[in-house]
Design an enzyme around this catalytic site. Structure first.
Site, PDB file in Angstrom:
ATOM      1  N   GLY A  41      -4.924   5.648   1.474  1.00  0.00           N
ATOM      2  CA  GLY A  41      -5.722   5.112   0.368  1.00  0.00           C
ATOM      3  C   GLY A  41      -6.117   3.689   0.688  1.00  0.00           C
ATOM      4  O   GLY A  41      -6.050   3.259   1.838  1.00  0.00           O
ATOM      5  N   LEU A  42      -6.520   2.942  -0.326  1.00  0.00           N
ATOM      6  CA  LEU A  42      -6.930   1.564  -0.053  1.00  0.00           C
ATOM      7  C   LEU A  42      -5.806   0.798   0.603  1.00  0.00           C
ATOM      8  O   LEU A  42      -6.015   0.037   1.546  1.00  0.00           O
ATOM      9  CB  LEU A  42      -7.351   0.871  -1.344  1.00  0.00           C
ATOM     10  N   ALA A  43      -4.587   0.998   0.122  1.00  0.00           N
ATOM     11  CA  ALA A  43      -3.464   0.261   0.693  1.00  0.00           C
ATOM     12  C   ALA A  43      -3.211   0.716   2.130  1.00  0.00           C
ATOM     13  O   ALA A  43      -3.167  -0.099   3.055  1.00  0.00           O
ATOM     14  CB  ALA A  43      -2.218   0.459  -0.166  1.00  0.00           C
ATOM     15  N   SER A 283     -14.007   6.376 -17.482  1.00  0.00           N
ATOM     16  CA  SER A 283     -13.698   4.990 -17.129  1.00  0.00           C
ATOM     17  C   SER A 283     -13.573   4.077 -18.338  1.00  0.00           C
ATOM     18  O   SER A 283     -14.312   4.169 -19.308  1.00  0.00           O
ATOM     19  CB  SER A 283     -14.783   4.440 -16.222  1.00  0.00           C
ATOM     20  N   ARG A 329      -4.832  -1.353 -22.324  1.00  0.00           N
ATOM     21  CA  ARG A 329      -4.629   0.097 -22.344  1.00  0.00           C
ATOM     22  C   ARG A 329      -3.445   0.562 -23.164  1.00  0.00           C
ATOM     23  O   ARG A 329      -3.534   1.514 -23.924  1.00  0.00           O
ATOM     24  CB  ARG A 329      -4.428   0.586 -20.917  1.00  0.00           C
ATOM     25  N   ARG A 434      -0.509  -2.520 -16.513  1.00  0.00           N
ATOM     26  CA  ARG A 434      -1.523  -2.993 -15.575  1.00  0.00           C
ATOM     27  C   ARG A 434      -2.858  -3.180 -16.278  1.00  0.00           C
ATOM     28  O   ARG A 434      -3.275  -2.347 -17.072  1.00  0.00           O
ATOM     29  CB  ARG A 434      -1.710  -1.985 -14.452  1.00  0.00           C
ATOM     30  N   SER A 439      -5.914  -2.693  -9.980  1.00  0.00           N
ATOM     31  CA  SER A 439      -5.097  -1.882  -9.097  1.00  0.00           C
ATOM     32  C   SER A 439      -5.769  -1.617  -7.758  1.00  0.00           C
ATOM     33  O   SER A 439      -5.123  -1.668  -6.705  1.00  0.00           O
ATOM     34  CB  SER A 439      -4.780  -0.578  -9.803  1.00  0.00           C
ATOM     35  N   LEU A 440      -7.067  -1.372  -7.798  1.00  0.00           N
ATOM     36  CA  LEU A 440      -7.803  -1.297  -6.533  1.00  0.00           C
ATOM     37  C   LEU A 440      -7.586  -2.621  -5.814  1.00  0.00           C
ATOM     38  O   LEU A 440      -7.430  -2.686  -4.592  1.00  0.00           O
ATOM     39  CB  LEU A 440      -9.295  -1.091  -6.799  1.00  0.00           C
TER      40      LEU A 440
HETATM   41  C1  LIG Z   1      -8.881   8.493 -12.130  1.00  0.00           C
HETATM   42  C2  LIG Z   1      -8.442   7.118 -11.756  1.00  0.00           C
HETATM   43  C3  LIG Z   1      -9.286   6.033 -11.948  1.00  0.00           C
HETATM   44  C4  LIG Z   1      -8.899   4.758 -11.595  1.00  0.00           C
HETATM   45  N1  LIG Z   1      -9.771   3.712 -11.791  1.00  0.00           N
HETATM   46  C5  LIG Z   1      -9.413   2.474 -11.387  1.00  0.00           C
HETATM   47  C6  LIG Z   1     -10.334   1.374 -11.493  1.00  0.00           C
HETATM   48  O1  LIG Z   1     -11.464   1.529 -11.965  1.00  0.00           O
HETATM   49  N2  LIG Z   1      -9.930   0.166 -11.068  1.00  0.00           N
HETATM   50  C7  LIG Z   1      -8.700  -0.049 -10.522  1.00  0.00           C
HETATM   51  O2  LIG Z   1      -8.403  -1.168 -10.120  1.00  0.00           O
HETATM   52  N3  LIG Z   1      -7.823   0.966 -10.389  1.00  0.00           N
HETATM   53  C8  LIG Z   1      -8.155   2.226 -10.810  1.00  0.00           C
HETATM   54  N4  LIG Z   1      -7.252   3.258 -10.670  1.00  0.00           N
HETATM   55  C9  LIG Z   1      -5.982   3.030  -9.983  1.00  0.00           C
HETATM   56  C10 LIG Z   1      -6.206   2.941  -8.487  1.00  0.00           C
HETATM   57  O3  LIG Z   1      -7.216   3.822  -8.096  1.00  0.00           O
HETATM   58  C11 LIG Z   1      -4.963   3.300  -7.697  1.00  0.00           C
HETATM   59  O4  LIG Z   1      -3.853   2.651  -8.210  1.00  0.00           O
HETATM   60  C12 LIG Z   1      -5.100   2.893  -6.245  1.00  0.00           C
HETATM   61  O5  LIG Z   1      -6.301   3.390  -5.719  1.00  0.00           O
HETATM   62  C13 LIG Z   1      -3.927   3.386  -5.434  1.00  0.00           C
HETATM   63  O6  LIG Z   1      -4.182   3.211  -4.080  1.00  0.00           O
HETATM   64  P1  LIG Z   1      -3.062   3.553  -3.008  1.00  0.00           P
HETATM   65  O7  LIG Z   1      -3.649   3.221  -1.697  1.00  0.00           O
HETATM   66  O8  LIG Z   1      -1.804   2.886  -3.394  1.00  0.00           O
HETATM   67  O9  LIG Z   1      -2.803   5.123  -3.162  1.00  0.00           O
HETATM   68  P2  LIG Z   1      -3.754   6.407  -2.973  1.00  0.00           P
HETATM   69  O10 LIG Z   1      -5.172   6.057  -2.862  1.00  0.00           O
HETATM   70  O11 LIG Z   1      -3.343   7.375  -4.010  1.00  0.00           O
HETATM   71  O12 LIG Z   1      -3.339   6.955  -1.561  1.00  0.00           O
HETATM   72  C14 LIG Z   1      -2.142   7.615  -1.332  1.00  0.00           C
HETATM   73  C15 LIG Z   1      -2.137   8.102   0.081  1.00  0.00           C
HETATM   74  O13 LIG Z   1      -0.835   8.539   0.413  1.00  0.00           O
HETATM   75  C16 LIG Z   1      -0.873   9.809   0.992  1.00  0.00           C
HETATM   76  N5  LIG Z   1       0.377  10.479   0.660  1.00  0.00           N
HETATM   77  C17 LIG Z   1       0.957  10.612  -0.562  1.00  0.00           C
HETATM   78  N6  LIG Z   1       2.110  11.247  -0.462  1.00  0.00           N
HETATM   79  C18 LIG Z   1       2.281  11.536   0.839  1.00  0.00           C
HETATM   80  C19 LIG Z   1       3.297  12.203   1.569  1.00  0.00           C
HETATM   81  N7  LIG Z   1       4.402  12.668   0.983  1.00  0.00           N
HETATM   82  N8  LIG Z   1       3.118  12.358   2.900  1.00  0.00           N
HETATM   83  C20 LIG Z   1       2.015  11.874   3.522  1.00  0.00           C
HETATM   84  N9  LIG Z   1       1.037  11.221   2.877  1.00  0.00           N
HETATM   85  C21 LIG Z   1       1.174  11.058   1.554  1.00  0.00           C
HETATM   86  C22 LIG Z   1      -2.094  10.473   0.431  1.00  0.00           C
HETATM   87  O14 LIG Z   1      -2.525  11.472   1.320  1.00  0.00           O
HETATM   88  C23 LIG Z   1      -3.052   9.292   0.360  1.00  0.00           C
HETATM   89  O15 LIG Z   1      -3.671   9.106   1.614  1.00  0.00           O
HETATM   90  C24 LIG Z   1      -7.627   4.541 -11.048  1.00  0.00           C
HETATM   91  C25 LIG Z   1      -6.770   5.624 -10.858  1.00  0.00           C
HETATM   92  C26 LIG Z   1      -7.156   6.902 -11.221  1.00  0.00           C
HETATM   93  C27 LIG Z   1      -6.199   8.021 -11.037  1.00  0.00           C
END
Ligand SMILES: Cc1cc2nc3c(=O)[nH]c(=O)nc-3n(C[C@H](O)[C@H](O)[C@H](O)COP(=O)(O)OP(=O)(O)OC[C@H]3O[C@@H](n4cnc5c(N)ncnc54)[C@H](O)[C@@H]3O)c2cc1C
Ligand code: SF4
Ligand code: FES
Lengths: 635, 247
Positions: A41-43, A283, A329, A434, A439-440
């Protein structure tokens, strides 16, 4: 003792001071170091690409068929940054303050400040990567507001901000794959962590196509596996989102912080049937122009458009006049729940409230509203069949985000040396609630800017140690444990499906550990979950084998972890005898129904240690040197 | 609601597949198409049968992971919609619904309805990015992009990488997908430096992956969930010609 490693100096100088003192590794040595990043994901993608640019050898894993599908892709609304482009009084300080207050003073000042400080350069970064953010005719960037703040600091790309940011991160990741600095492992799921002599040294993953278990060793392991709100089953998360990686790490020694701090989003589409698998988010940006209301009369069955103005209760505007529809929220969700529970809910199952654009369309014109939210209205129509330009949307609260996650220090390292947690899967910046569009930001900042600057401090030591190999007996031992776990699941051969148990868990969690909680309910929930765990291991049926693609087995493995995590979440919610942010304990509220925080006793981060079948609590005391915690009021 | 699903079952890449029919009762019009398949899978488990493998993740039309052929159309009966957004209200009680995987030689079948679309990632790898390192960016508003241009770039950037364009194309061409990424980046000032290299290398990779060439049938833009216009392909071709001759 938990050492959060907050650097010396004034708030404004902490990150700079940290960087000045941090260790460096020369490029020739970086090449010798391997880093595993679980998550794209982004992180995860941000970290993997940036670490690779710095010269490390990176392996990146995700469970989807491509890194581009990580659930960051689904974020619609936007990303915050203290650019003050709108000249409306924004600043790093104000953003810091909003975030700390939004989190109800349950996060660290130093972390939150860093988040705000790095937000502006992050927008520069994404623009350079080609993210097509919304623009004015003159070519400059546009902003809008999100809940809980009074300035406009949210940047967005139509209603697809997360997608556009993720695609930028993914493309950078593939650029580094092409440069042979990143190796990609899509369709690989982490099933366990390997810790050798107290340090994280590798992982065990399952190849989701062949079912084969594989071992990978590295000098450091980074978890970026996203949120765990699928513990509620119905949520705005993707179906595959799981808590397995952080849960396995927790069981191997990483402390889990604030597990019960989970955010319920006020504006999702309501559940319409038992078979439903997912709640789609609408949203929060819609609350910029949409007005939320329910009929003043209980059980009013008239069509929304025929209910006259005087008979509508704009309850957020009524209760929180200064923030109105843009109340944060947790507050907006609870207020909706209050109206729904009191019998004013609308829709077929009376579990929704209206989100109305009539006034906005009258004021700004149809074209403007279409331009701002067109794709959200389209999505609404696809799912519900209703045209929201002509009648109000029906919305309802849904599980959405986990503030809780693995405890990390200022360097984003967990309590297992060499194991880092970044993005939504850690507990770092959001406290008990939050703010939208933060979060993005946090996921990106963790991945692009923080981790690549902090991981050196650990790796400088790793350089001098033996490099791990998968031949080490510990890999063998952990892999065998995973095998046993899988075999045990397959051999139950009961008569109920995995989804059956997930529905059961979801109901308990939603009832007792979501928008409002109380001691009696939580104790009951713990007993019920224990019962479900027992039933699961005696009655579940997972058909098919393990040496093949088996989606049922994938689900079962994830659920087995969610069940245990549910226990910890309820334990945590029970322990915290106060209301703060998203954690609302019914016993602790004002006469007006607002949250009653207790700073004297609970101004700490709960960090739980796994101890066989139980959990030990450790406390990281929160001290506020720059901001005096106040009662969080949005009235 | 009751329907008959006729579903492609195939154990793995090497084996031969075939259709199997399942009569499924107890569905409702509110259910999504994938929820109906979930329901079928629960029924299969209850009689100790292997579940059907199909793909999804977000279930809200944005991740691009879902995608099957339904009654001869990519993503089902509606234009511009993903499989996960399709609801059972689009079918009648008693209907027979034929479900197949994407068919294209560049998308080998992995199991049942699941195919391997990594060829699309390989195209992106050959230039679907801007070569700038983290930490090197100028101030964001220093790069001005007019609203119309930003909107146009966004229209192309919206591609979710589902592969429906390929699956529906009689030539199995990935031109719409590739054009979307090239036009997104090449139309923005940030993407200009590598514009020629990008269009040449990405289109070349598209051919190497075994995708067919585009004959402008227009089938892709009808199925594309993001409504990406076929004009993008013309624009890509123009960019390619220009890059070939003028560098
Ligand atoms: C519908 C929705 C709308 C949102 N809108 C906003 C917004 O407008 N603004 C904002 O700031 N935030 C928003 N958020 C929150 C934000 O999108 C997330 O908190 C953020 O994108 C999380 O990024 P991440 O990289 O931590 O995780 P993710 O993007 O969820 O990535 C997780 C990664 O881990 C991998 N993974 C998971 N488990 C395993 C495993 N066991 N083994 C191997 N790989 C694994 C997945 O394949 C994926 O690649 C929203 C969230 C949702 C659900
Ligand atoms: S161009 Fe459209 S159909 Fe093709 S992959 Fe992208 S979103 Fe899917
Ligand atoms: S499941 Fe994500 S687009 Fe369909």
């Amino acid at each position: 003792m938990l050492d959060s490693k907050i650097p010396e100096g004034s708030l404004e100088n902490k990150w700079r001071n940290y960087q000045i003192k941090a260790q460096l590794i020369n490029p020739a040595n970086k090449k010798k170091l391997n880093i595993i990043v679980v998550g794209s994901g982004l992180a995860g993608a941000g970290a993997a690409a940036t670490l690779a640019e710095l010269g490390y050898d990176v392996k990146c894993f995700c469970y989807q068929d491509s890194a581009r599908r990580a659930h960051s892709v689904a974020a619609q609304g936007g990303i915050n940054a203290a650019k003050n482009y709108q000249h409306d009084g924004d600043s790093v300080w104000r953003m810091f303050h909003d975030t700390l207050k939004g989190g109800d003073f349950r996060s660290r000042e130093a972390n939150v400040y860093r988040l705000a400080e790095l937000s502006a350069p992050l927008i520069d970064h994404y623009v350079q990567q080609g993210v097509p953010f919304a623009r004015e005719y003159g070519g400059v960037l546009v902003n809008r507001s999100f809940g809980g703040v009074q300035v406009q600091r949210t940047f967005y790309a139509r209603g697809q901000t997360g997608q556009q940011l993720l695609l930028a991160a993914y493309s950078q990741l593939y650029k580094m794959k092409r440069a042979k600095k990143v190796e990609m492992f899509p369709r690989h799921e982490l099933l366990d962590l390997v810790v050798i002599e107290g340090r994280a040294k590798g992982i065990i993953v399952r190849d989701l196509i062949t079912g084969k278990l594989k071992r990978f060793a590295a000098d450091a392991v980074v978890l970026a596996t996203g949120g765990y709100s699928r513990v509620f089953r119905l949520s705005t998360l993707a179906i595959g989102c799981n808590g397995s990686a952080i849960w396995k790490a927790h069981k191997r020694g990483a402390y889990f912080a604030a597990p019960s701090f989970t955010q319920i989003h006020p504006t999702a589409l309501p559940q319409t049937s038992e078979a439903q698998s997912k709640l789609t988010l609408m949203s929060e940006s819609l609350r910029n122009d949409g007005r939320i209301w329910v009929p003043k009369k209980k059980g009013d069955d008239r069509k929304a458009n025929t209910i006259p103005e005087g008979e509508r209760d704009y309850y957020l505007e009524r209760r929180y006049p200064s923030f109105g529809n843009l109340a944060p929220r947790d507050i907006a969700s609870r207020a909706a729940k209050e109206r729904i529970d009191a019998g004013y809910g609308v829709g077929r199952l009376k579990n929704a409230v209206y989100l109305d654009f009539k006034h906005a369309i009258e004021r700004f014109g149809m074209e403007t509203i279409k331009d701002r939210y067109g794709n959200l209205f389209k999505m609404y129509k696809k799912i519900t069949g209703v045209d929201a330009y002509n009648e109000p949307m029906q919305i309802s609260p849904a599980a959405h985000f986990s503030m809780g996650g693995l405890w990390v220090d200022y360097e984003l390292m967990t309590t297992i040396p060499g194991l880092y947690a970044i993005g939504e899967c850690n507990f770092s910046d959001h406290g008990a609630n939050r703010l939208g569009a933060n979060s993005l930001l946090q996921a990106s900042i963790d991945g692009y800017f923080v981790l690549p600057n902090t991981i050196n401090n650990y790796l400088a030591h790793a350089l001098k140690e033996d490099h791990p190999t998968t031949e080490h007996p510990e890999f063998e031992r952990v892999e065998n444990e995973v095998k046993e776990h899988i075999n045990k699941l397959l051999s139950v051969q009961g008569n109920k499906t995995v989804d059956h148990f997930h529905r059961e868990l979801g109901k308990v969690m939603w009832q007792e550990c979501a928008m409002s909680r109380n001691a009696e309910g939580l104790e009951k929930a713990i007993a019920q979950i224990k019962g479900i765990i027992n039933a699961f291991w005696n009655e579940v049926n997972v058909t098919g084998g393990h040496k093949e693609m088996n989606t049922e087995l994938e689900k079962a493995l994830r659920l087995a972890d969610f069940l245990e995590m549910g226990l910890l979440m309820c334990t945590d919610a029970l322990e915290r005898e106060e209301s703060c942010g998203a954690h609302f304990r019914e016993e602790f509220q004002t006469s007006e129904g607002e949250a009653l925080r207790n700073d004297d006793t609970y101004s700490y981060v709960s960090a739980w240690e796994y101890n066989g079948g139980s959990f030990n609590l450790h406390k990281e005391d929160l001290t506020f040197e720059n901001v005096q915690p106040t009662v969080r009021s949005y009235k | 609601m009751k329907v008959i699903f006729k579903i492609w079952r195939q154990e793995n890449a090497a084996s031969k597949g075939n259709f199997e029919s399942y009569e499924v009762d107890g569905l409702t019009k509110d259910m999504s198409f994938l929820e109906a398949l979930d329901h079928l899978n629960e029924l299969l488990v209850s009689i100790n049968k292997r579940v059907i493998a199909y793909e999804y993740d977000c279930r809200e039309g944005i991740c691009g992971q879902c995608g099957v052929f339904i009654n001869g159309r990519a993503h089902g009966p509606h234009d511009h919609m993903t499989t996960c957004q399709l609801h059972m209200r689009s079918f009648e009680d008693g209907d027979t619904i034929v479900v197949e995987p994407w068919r294209a030689s560049a998308f080998p079948i992995i199991k049942d309805l699941v195919v391997d679309r990594s060829a699309l990632d390989n195209i992106i790898e050959k230039g679907g990015y801007i070569s700038a390192k983290t930490g090197t960016a100028p101030e964001a508003n220093a790069i001005l992009v007019g609203k119309e241009l930003a909107d146009k770039a966004m229209d192309a950037a919206a591609c979710i990488g589902c592969g429906a364009c390929v699956a529906t194309c009689k030539n199995s061409s990935a031109s719409l997908f590739t054009a979307a990424k090239i036009n997104h980046l090449n139309s923005l000032p940030q993407g200009k430096q590598e514009a020629s290299k990008r269009v040449l290398e990405m289109t070349r990779q598209m051919e190497l992956e075994g995708f067919g060439s585009c004959t402008f049938t227009g089938a892709c833009e009808v199925e594309c969930p993001e409504g990406i216009s076929i004009l993008n392909i013309a624009e890509m071709n123009a960019r390619r010609t220009k890059a070939k001759w003028l560098g």
